[in-house]
Scaffold this motif. Structure first.
Motif, mmCIF file in Angstrom:
data_model
loop_
_atom_site.group_PDB
_atom_site.id
_atom_site.type_symbol
_atom_site.label_atom_id
_atom_site.label_comp_id
_atom_site.label_asym_id
_atom_site.label_seq_id
_atom_site.Cartn_x
_atom_site.Cartn_y
_atom_site.Cartn_z
ATOM 1 N N ALA A 245 0.793 -1.202 0.067
ATOM 2 C CA ALA A 245 0.207 -0.094 0.034
ATOM 3 C C ALA A 245 0.755 1.335 -0.045
ATOM 4 N N LYS A 246 0.228 2.310 -0.612
ATOM 5 C CA LYS A 246 0.951 3.818 -0.628
ATOM 6 C C LYS A 246 -0.086 4.839 -0.088
ATOM 7 N N VAL A 247 0.554 5.248 1.116
ATOM 8 C CA VAL A 247 -0.375 6.281 1.643
ATOM 9 C C VAL A 247 0.007 7.393 1.087
ATOM 10 N N LEU A 248 -1.027 8.155 0.476
ATOM 11 C CA LEU A 248 -0.896 9.396 -0.257
ATOM 12 C C LEU A 248 -0.580 10.636 0.566
ATOM 13 N N ASN A 249 -1.437 10.984 1.390
ATOM 14 C CA ASN A 249 -1.208 12.248 2.248
ATOM 15 C C ASN A 249 -0.452 11.891 3.539
ATOM 16 N N CYS A 250 0.436 11.232 3.444
ATOM 17 C CA CYS A 250 1.050 11.002 4.687
ATOM 18 C C CYS A 250 2.176 11.921 5.217
#
Length: 127
Positions: A67-72
């Motif tokens: 997974a990639k968390v966009l607004n991290c």
């Protein structure tokens, strides 16, 4: 259901008896197969809030999900996994995110979540 009937038919052919007598166990086996298939993501179990406050929250995403968390805002536990569930030994990645809309990309699908200031997370659908 289709997979369960296939498994039940194979069991009956191999060991004898009626297909119906194998169905209950084959349904359990089929569920495990479907649940563990590559790319099978349960959106409601994807993000867990660990800690929250000051318009930010720490969320955990299972390490076995690419997974990639966009607004991290920050990766707290760098994709080096950390066991958060000691009993099960499940590994997670921990991220610092704003308490607002969080977007997580898995296999090209973007899942939207609302993280509230009281530490609750709600699945908002697929973008």
């Amino acid at each position: 259901m289709k997979k369960a009937w296939e498994i039940a038919k194979k069991g009956a052919a191999k060991f004898g008896g009626s297909v119906k007598s194998y169905f209950a166990q084959s349904l359990k086996m089929a569920w495990v197969i479907v649940k563990n298939e590559a790319g099978a993501v349960n959106a409601n179990e994807l993000v867990t809030v660990l800690k929250y406050g000051n318009s930010q929250a720490y969320i955990a995403v299972p390490a076995d999900v690419d997974a990639k968390v966009l607004n991290c805002l920050d990766i707290v536990v760098n994709p080096m996994e950390k066991p958060l569930a000691k009993k099960t030994g499940e590994m997670y990645r921990v991220y610092l995110v704003p308490t607002d809309v969080v977007k997580v990309i898995v296999d090209g699908t973007t899942y939207k979540y609302k993280v509230t200031n009281d530490g609750k997370v709600f699945f908002n659908g697929v973008a």
